[in-house]
Design a protein around this motif. Structure first.
Motif, PDB file in Angstrom:
ATOM      1  N   ILE A 195      -5.065   1.879  -7.827  1.00 53.06           N
ATOM      2  CA  ILE A 195      -5.538   0.399  -8.147  1.00 53.06           C
ATOM      3  C   ILE A 195      -5.254  -0.612  -7.207  1.00 53.06           C
ATOM      4  N   PHE A 196      -5.992  -0.786  -6.013  1.00 56.37           N
ATOM      5  CA  PHE A 196      -5.807  -1.558  -4.810  1.00 56.37           C
ATOM      6  C   PHE A 196      -5.022  -2.894  -5.580  1.00 56.37           C
ATOM      7  N   ILE A 197      -4.388  -3.673  -4.868  1.00 55.39           N
ATOM      8  CA  ILE A 197      -3.836  -4.817  -5.193  1.00 55.39           C
ATOM      9  C   ILE A 197      -4.790  -6.181  -5.288  1.00 55.39           C
ATOM     10  N   GLU A 198      -5.649  -6.030  -4.481  1.00 59.98           N
ATOM     11  CA  GLU A 198      -6.690  -7.017  -4.917  1.00 59.98           C
ATOM     12  C   GLU A 198      -7.613  -6.875  -6.091  1.00 59.98           C
ATOM     13  N   HIS A 199      -7.680  -5.598  -6.573  1.00 63.92           N
ATOM     14  CA  HIS A 199      -8.392  -5.159  -7.731  1.00 63.92           C
ATOM     15  C   HIS A 199      -7.274  -5.325  -9.127  1.00 63.92           C
ATOM     16  N   GLN A 200      -6.221  -5.390  -8.667  1.00 62.66           N
ATOM     17  CA  GLN A 200      -5.314  -5.682  -9.906  1.00 62.66           C
ATOM     18  C   GLN A 200      -5.350  -6.993  -9.913  1.00 62.66           C
ATOM     19  N   ARG A 201      -5.251  -7.929  -9.112  1.00 56.77           N
ATOM     20  CA  ARG A 201      -5.493  -9.171  -9.149  1.00 56.77           C
ATOM     21  C   ARG A 201      -6.530  -9.902  -9.659  1.00 56.77           C
ATOM     22  N   GLY A 202      -7.814  -9.265  -9.294  1.00 55.19           N
ATOM     23  CA  GLY A 202      -9.009  -9.491  -9.857  1.00 55.19           C
ATOM     24  C   GLY A 202      -9.272  -9.391 -11.441  1.00 55.19           C
ATOM     25  N   MET A 203      -8.543  -8.110 -11.724  1.00 54.97           N
ATOM     26  CA  MET A 203      -8.541  -8.054 -13.275  1.00 54.97           C
ATOM     27  C   MET A 203      -7.489  -8.989 -14.090  1.00 54.97           C
ATOM     28  N   VAL A 204      -6.640  -9.258 -13.520  1.00 48.73           N
ATOM     29  CA  VAL A 204      -5.465 -10.119 -14.098  1.00 48.73           C
ATOM     30  C   VAL A 204      -6.658 -11.378 -14.491  1.00 48.73           C
ATOM     31  N   ASP A 205      -7.456 -11.784 -13.950  1.00 49.65           N
ATOM     32  CA  ASP A 205      -8.538 -12.842 -14.230  1.00 49.65           C
ATOM     33  C   ASP A 205      -9.232 -12.837 -15.653  1.00 49.65           C
ATOM     34  N   LEU A 206      -9.054 -11.728 -16.310  1.00 53.96           N
ATOM     35  CA  LEU A 206      -9.926 -11.124 -17.303  1.00 53.96           C
ATOM     36  C   LEU A 206      -9.237 -11.516 -18.516  1.00 53.96           C
ATOM     37  N   MET A 207      -7.932 -11.734 -18.374  1.00 54.60           N
ATOM     38  CA  MET A 207      -6.935 -12.163 -19.716  1.00 54.60           C
ATOM     39  C   MET A 207      -6.042 -13.327 -19.404  1.00 54.60           C
ATOM     40  N   LYS A 208      -5.443 -13.857 -20.238  1.00 52.97           N
ATOM     41  CA  LYS A 208      -4.497 -14.747 -20.200  1.00 52.97           C
ATOM     42  C   LYS A 208      -2.832 -13.972 -20.091  1.00 52.97           C
ATOM     43  N   PHE A 209      -2.250 -13.991 -19.095  1.00 55.26           N
ATOM     44  CA  PHE A 209      -0.988 -13.612 -18.881  1.00 55.26           C
ATOM     45  C   PHE A 209      -0.007 -14.613 -19.022  1.00 55.26           C
ATOM     46  N   ASP A 210       1.229 -14.189 -19.684  1.00 56.71           N
ATOM     47  CA  ASP A 210       2.531 -15.150 -19.600  1.00 56.71           C
ATOM     48  C   ASP A 210       3.180 -15.147 -18.321  1.00 56.71           C
ATOM     49  N   LYS A 211       3.555 -13.955 -17.980  1.00 53.93           N
ATOM     50  CA  LYS A 211       4.468 -13.778 -16.921  1.00 53.93           C
ATOM     51  C   LYS A 211       3.738 -12.517 -16.024  1.00 53.93           C
ATOM     52  N   LEU A 212       4.000 -12.954 -14.657  1.00 48.87           N
ATOM     53  CA  LEU A 212       3.582 -11.927 -13.894  1.00 48.87           C
ATOM     54  C   LEU A 212       4.558 -11.561 -12.781  1.00 48.87           C
ATOM     55  N   ILE A 213       5.040 -10.082 -12.505  1.00 44.43           N
ATOM     56  CA  ILE A 213       5.920  -9.990 -11.421  1.00 44.43           C
ATOM     57  C   ILE A 213       5.402  -9.236 -10.509  1.00 44.43           C
ATOM     58  N   SER A 214       5.859  -9.023  -9.223  1.00 37.80           N
ATOM     59  CA  SER A 214       5.154  -8.263  -8.267  1.00 37.80           C
ATOM     60  C   SER A 214       6.260  -7.359  -7.652  1.00 37.80           C
ATOM     61  N   LEU A 215       6.064  -5.785  -7.613  1.00 38.76           N
ATOM     62  CA  LEU A 215       6.974  -4.866  -7.003  1.00 38.76           C
ATOM     63  C   LEU A 215       6.163  -4.540  -5.590  1.00 38.76           C
ATOM     64  N   PRO A 216       7.118  -4.001  -4.582  1.00 42.12           N
ATOM     65  CA  PRO A 216       6.373  -3.440  -3.227  1.00 42.12           C
ATOM     66  C   PRO A 216       6.173  -2.001  -3.557  1.00 42.12           C
ATOM     67  N   SER A 217       5.532  -1.466  -4.457  1.00 45.33           N
ATOM     68  CA  SER A 217       5.616  -0.195  -5.107  1.00 45.33           C
ATOM     69  C   SER A 217       4.214   0.325  -4.763  1.00 45.33           C
ATOM     70  N   ASP A 218       4.304   1.629  -4.949  1.00 48.04           N
ATOM     71  CA  ASP A 218       2.952   2.561  -5.302  1.00 48.04           C
ATOM     72  C   ASP A 218       2.507   2.537  -6.573  1.00 48.04           C
ATOM     73  N   HIS A 219       1.522   3.251  -6.867  1.00 53.18           N
ATOM     74  CA  HIS A 219       1.099   3.382  -8.288  1.00 53.18           C
ATOM     75  C   HIS A 219       2.002   3.530  -9.286  1.00 53.18           C
ATOM     76  N   SER A 220       3.215   4.323  -9.029  1.00 52.77           N
ATOM     77  CA  SER A 220       4.232   4.998 -10.021  1.00 52.77           C
ATOM     78  C   SER A 220       5.726   4.557  -9.814  1.00 52.77           C
ATOM     79  N   PRO A 221       6.023   3.121 -10.096  1.00 51.68           N
ATOM     80  CA  PRO A 221       7.135   2.547  -9.658  1.00 51.68           C
ATOM     81  C   PRO A 221       8.347   3.149 -10.643  1.00 51.68           C
ATOM     82  N   PHE A 222       7.819   3.835 -11.608  1.00 49.53           N
ATOM     83  CA  PHE A 222       8.842   4.576 -12.502  1.00 49.53           C
ATOM     84  C   PHE A 222       9.527   5.843 -11.828  1.00 49.53           C
ATOM     85  N   PHE A 223       8.592   6.364 -10.748  1.00 51.37           N
ATOM     86  CA  PHE A 223       9.301   7.279  -9.747  1.00 51.37           C
ATOM     87  C   PHE A 223       9.749   6.590  -8.711  1.00 51.37           C
ATOM     88  N   SER A 224       9.160   5.797  -7.848  1.00 51.02           N
ATOM     89  CA  SER A 224       9.402   5.240  -6.494  1.00 51.02           C
ATOM     90  C   SER A 224      10.572   4.165  -6.594  1.00 51.02           C
TER      91      SER A 224
END
Length: 238
Positions: A195-224
Protein backbone atom coordinates in the motif's frame (compact mmCIF):
# COMPACT_ATOMS: atom_id res chain seq x y z
CA UNK A 1 -4.84 -2.43 28.53
CA UNK A 2 -6.21 -5.21 26.37
CA UNK A 3 -5.15 -5.04 22.72
CA UNK A 4 -6.35 -7.40 20.00
CA UNK A 5 -4.07 -7.74 16.96
CA UNK A 6 -5.96 -8.47 13.73
CA UNK A 7 -3.84 -9.68 10.81
CA UNK A 8 -4.30 -8.87 7.13
CA UNK A 9 -4.62 -10.84 3.90
CA UNK A 10 -2.56 -14.03 3.41
CA UNK A 11 -1.55 -14.04 7.08
CA UNK A 12 -2.64 -15.55 10.37
CA UNK A 13 -1.85 -14.76 13.99
CA UNK A 14 1.71 -16.10 13.74
CA UNK A 15 2.76 -12.82 12.13
CA UNK A 16 2.62 -11.13 15.55
CA UNK A 17 5.20 -13.37 17.23
CA UNK A 18 7.88 -10.65 17.44
CA UNK A 19 5.58 -7.75 18.31
CA UNK A 20 3.40 -9.38 20.97
CA UNK A 21 6.06 -9.83 23.69
CA UNK A 22 7.30 -6.27 23.12
CA UNK A 23 3.80 -4.92 23.72
CA UNK A 24 3.56 -7.02 26.89
CA UNK A 25 6.77 -5.38 28.09
CA UNK A 26 5.09 -2.00 27.55
CA UNK A 27 2.09 -2.85 29.71
CA UNK A 28 -0.42 -4.30 27.26
CA UNK A 29 -2.32 -7.55 27.62
CA UNK A 30 -1.99 -8.89 24.09
CA UNK A 31 -4.53 -11.06 22.27
CA UNK A 32 -4.35 -12.46 18.75
CA UNK A 33 -6.63 -14.46 16.49
CA UNK A 34 -6.62 -16.22 13.15
CA UNK A 35 -9.52 -15.07 10.97
CA UNK A 36 -11.89 -17.69 9.53
CA UNK A 37 -10.49 -19.36 6.43
CA UNK A 38 -6.87 -18.49 7.29
CA UNK A 39 -4.17 -20.84 8.47
CA UNK A 40 -5.49 -23.56 10.75
CA UNK A 41 -8.91 -21.86 11.13
CA UNK A 42 -10.30 -23.80 8.19
CA UNK A 43 -13.64 -22.72 6.70
CA UNK A 44 -15.37 -22.96 3.34
CA UNK A 45 -14.14 -19.75 1.62
CA UNK A 46 -17.46 -19.33 -0.16
CA UNK A 47 -19.20 -19.00 3.22
CA UNK A 48 -16.90 -16.27 4.53
CA UNK A 49 -17.66 -12.56 4.18
CA UNK A 50 -16.31 -9.40 5.75
CA UNK A 51 -19.20 -9.68 8.22
CA UNK A 52 -17.97 -13.16 9.14
CA UNK A 53 -14.59 -11.67 9.98
CA UNK A 54 -16.20 -8.84 11.97
CA UNK A 55 -18.43 -11.17 13.97
CA UNK A 56 -15.40 -13.30 14.80
CA UNK A 57 -13.54 -10.24 16.11
CA UNK A 58 -16.54 -9.18 18.20
CA UNK A 59 -16.78 -12.66 19.70
CA UNK A 60 -13.09 -12.56 20.56
CA UNK A 61 -13.41 -9.17 22.25
CA UNK A 62 -16.42 -10.52 24.13
CA UNK A 63 -14.27 -13.33 25.51
CA UNK A 64 -11.48 -10.91 26.41
CA UNK A 65 -13.65 -8.34 28.13
CA UNK A 66 -14.19 -4.80 26.98
CA UNK A 67 -13.31 -2.14 26.28
CA UNK A 68 -10.47 -3.36 24.08
CA UNK A 69 -8.07 -1.73 21.65
CA UNK A 70 -8.18 -3.37 18.21
CA UNK A 71 -5.27 -3.03 15.79
CA UNK A 72 -5.89 -3.99 12.17
CA UNK A 73 -3.12 -4.47 9.64
CA UNK A 74 -3.73 -4.01 5.90
CA UNK A 75 -7.04 -5.78 5.13
CA UNK A 76 -7.51 -5.86 8.91
CA UNK A 77 -8.46 -2.20 8.71
CA UNK A 78 -11.69 -3.21 7.00
CA UNK A 79 -12.23 -5.98 9.54
CA UNK A 80 -11.91 -3.78 12.64
CA UNK A 81 -14.06 -1.10 10.97
CA UNK A 82 -16.86 -3.59 10.34
CA UNK A 83 -16.54 -4.97 13.88
CA UNK A 84 -16.72 -1.52 15.48
CA UNK A 85 -19.74 -0.67 13.35
CA UNK A 86 -21.44 -3.80 14.74
CA UNK A 87 -20.55 -3.18 18.39
CA UNK A 88 -18.86 0.18 18.96
CA UNK A 89 -19.34 -0.06 22.73
CA UNK A 90 -16.84 -2.92 23.12
CA UNK A 91 -13.92 -1.03 21.59
CA UNK A 92 -11.75 1.47 23.41
CA UNK A 93 -10.07 2.59 20.19
CA UNK A 94 -8.89 1.34 16.82
CA UNK A 95 -5.38 1.41 15.34
CA UNK A 96 -5.01 1.13 11.57
CA UNK A 97 -1.54 -0.17 10.68
CA UNK A 98 -0.84 0.71 7.03
CA UNK A 99 -4.42 -0.45 6.60
CA UNK A 100 -7.29 -0.17 4.17
CA UNK A 101 -10.06 2.20 5.21
CA UNK A 102 -13.66 1.83 3.99
CA UNK A 103 -15.57 4.68 2.43
CA UNK A 104 -18.73 5.70 4.31
CA UNK A 105 -21.22 4.27 1.80
CA UNK A 106 -21.29 0.54 0.97
CA UNK A 107 -17.62 -0.01 0.37
CA UNK A 108 -15.70 -3.19 -0.45
CA UNK A 109 -12.00 -3.83 -0.26
CA UNK A 110 -12.02 -4.46 -4.00
CA UNK A 111 -13.57 -1.04 -4.65
CA UNK A 112 -11.08 0.74 -2.41
CA UNK A 113 -8.22 -1.05 -4.16
CA UNK A 114 -9.51 0.23 -7.49
CA UNK A 115 -9.26 3.78 -6.16
CA UNK A 116 -5.93 3.13 -4.44
CA UNK A 117 -4.34 0.38 -6.61
CA UNK A 118 -2.00 -2.13 -5.00
CA UNK A 119 -0.48 -3.31 -8.28
CA UNK A 120 2.48 -5.08 -6.66
CA UNK A 121 0.17 -7.23 -4.54
CA UNK A 122 -2.14 -8.07 -7.43
CA UNK A 123 0.85 -9.06 -9.58
CA UNK A 124 1.83 -11.60 -6.91
CA UNK A 125 -1.62 -13.22 -6.51
CA UNK A 126 -3.02 -16.21 -8.36
CA UNK A 127 -6.79 -16.66 -7.86
CA UNK A 128 -8.30 -20.14 -7.89
CA UNK A 129 -11.71 -21.62 -8.55
CA UNK A 130 -11.56 -23.11 -5.05
CA UNK A 131 -12.37 -19.69 -3.59
CA UNK A 132 -8.86 -18.78 -2.42
CA UNK A 133 -6.14 -16.51 -3.72
CA UNK A 134 -2.52 -17.64 -3.48
CA UNK A 135 0.45 -15.33 -3.01
CA UNK A 136 3.80 -15.96 -4.68
CA UNK A 137 6.22 -16.28 -1.77
CA UNK A 138 9.24 -14.97 -3.64
CA UNK A 139 7.37 -11.84 -4.76
CA UNK A 140 5.97 -11.44 -1.25
CA UNK A 141 9.50 -10.96 0.10
CA UNK A 142 9.71 -7.59 -1.66
CA UNK A 143 6.04 -6.62 -1.51
CA UNK A 144 5.44 -7.38 2.18
CA UNK A 145 8.88 -7.63 3.77
CA UNK A 146 11.16 -5.38 1.71
CA UNK A 147 13.00 -3.84 4.69
CA UNK A 148 13.51 -7.16 6.49
CA UNK A 149 16.74 -9.11 6.54
CA UNK A 150 16.94 -12.15 4.26
CA UNK A 151 16.69 -14.39 7.33
CA UNK A 152 13.48 -12.71 8.50
CA UNK A 153 12.06 -12.81 4.96
CA UNK A 154 12.66 -16.54 4.73
CA UNK A 155 10.85 -17.12 8.00
CA UNK A 156 8.03 -14.67 7.28
CA UNK A 157 7.00 -16.31 4.00
CA UNK A 158 6.60 -19.67 5.77
CA UNK A 159 3.69 -18.09 7.67
CA UNK A 160 1.80 -17.05 4.52
CA UNK A 161 -1.47 -18.81 3.79
CA UNK A 162 -4.21 -18.73 1.13
CA UNK A 163 -6.64 -15.80 1.28
CA UNK A 164 -10.42 -16.34 0.97
CA UNK A 165 -11.55 -14.17 -1.94
CA UNK A 166 -15.19 -13.51 -1.04
CA UNK A 167 -14.45 -11.09 1.86
CA UNK A 168 -12.60 -8.77 -0.52
CA UNK A 169 -15.83 -8.37 -2.48
CA UNK A 170 -18.11 -7.97 0.56
CA UNK A 171 -19.49 -4.48 1.00
CA UNK A 172 -19.71 -2.83 4.39
CA UNK A 173 -21.37 0.34 5.60
CA UNK A 174 -20.29 2.49 8.49
CA UNK A 175 -22.01 5.36 10.23
CA UNK A 176 -21.01 8.42 12.23
CA UNK A 177 -23.06 7.31 15.25
CA UNK A 178 -21.46 3.86 15.50
CA UNK A 179 -17.95 3.39 14.06
CA UNK A 180 -17.66 7.17 14.00
CA UNK A 181 -17.83 7.35 17.80
CA UNK A 182 -14.76 5.14 18.37
CA UNK A 183 -11.35 6.83 18.65
CA UNK A 184 -9.12 5.97 15.71
CA UNK A 185 -5.38 6.19 15.10
CA UNK A 186 -3.29 5.48 12.00
CA UNK A 187 0.28 4.22 11.62
CA UNK A 188 1.68 4.94 8.18
CA UNK A 189 4.65 3.06 6.70
CA UNK A 190 6.57 5.22 4.25
CA UNK A 191 8.48 2.39 2.49
CA UNK A 192 5.48 0.16 1.94
CA UNK A 193 5.54 -1.69 -1.42
CA UNK A 194 2.02 -3.10 -0.95
CA UNK A 195 0.00 0.00 0.00
CA UNK A 196 2.02 2.94 -1.27
CA UNK A 197 2.42 5.85 1.14
CA UNK A 198 0.45 8.22 -1.09
CA UNK A 199 -2.45 5.76 -1.00
CA UNK A 200 -2.24 5.42 2.78
CA UNK A 201 -2.43 9.19 3.09
CA UNK A 202 -5.29 9.36 0.59
CA UNK A 203 -7.31 6.85 2.58
CA UNK A 204 -6.69 8.67 5.86
CA UNK A 205 -8.89 11.45 4.48
CA UNK A 206 -11.86 9.03 4.47
CA UNK A 207 -12.12 9.10 8.29
CA UNK A 208 -11.27 11.29 11.25
CA UNK A 209 -8.13 10.10 13.02
CA UNK A 210 -7.05 11.31 16.44
CA UNK A 211 -3.38 10.40 16.17
CA UNK A 212 -1.10 9.57 13.26
CA UNK A 213 2.47 8.31 13.46
CA UNK A 214 4.93 7.54 10.69
CA UNK A 215 7.44 4.68 10.47
CA UNK A 216 10.16 4.31 7.79
CA UNK A 217 8.96 0.76 7.33
CA UNK A 218 7.84 -1.75 4.73
CA UNK A 219 4.33 -3.25 4.82
CA UNK A 220 5.19 -5.40 7.86
CA UNK A 221 6.83 -3.39 10.65
CA UNK A 222 5.95 -6.20 13.07
CA UNK A 223 8.77 -8.09 11.31
CA UNK A 224 11.07 -5.31 10.08
CA UNK A 225 11.04 -2.94 13.09
CA UNK A 226 8.98 -4.43 15.94
CA UNK A 227 10.65 -2.33 18.66
CA UNK A 228 9.81 0.94 16.90
CA UNK A 229 6.28 -0.26 16.21
CA UNK A 230 5.76 -1.25 19.84
CA UNK A 231 7.08 2.14 20.96
CA UNK A 232 4.73 3.91 18.57
CA UNK A 233 1.70 1.99 19.81
CA UNK A 234 2.61 2.53 23.46
CA UNK A 235 3.20 6.23 22.80
CA UNK A 236 -0.39 6.61 21.64
CA UNK A 237 -1.60 5.67 25.13
CA UNK A 238 1.04 7.25 27.37
Amino acid sequence: MNILLVHGSFHDERCWQSLAPLLVQRGFKVHTLTLPGHGTNRRNPYLISMSTYAQYVCQKVGSIGSPCIALGHSMGGFVISAAAEMKPEIFDSLIYLTAYIPGIRKSSLMNIQRKFPCKNVHAAITPSINGFGYIDKEKAKDVFYGKCSEEVQREAVTFLCPQPLRPTMSRIDWSADRLGTVAKHFIECTEDNAIFIEHQRGMVDLMKFDKLISLPSDHSPFFSMPEQLADGIAGMYS
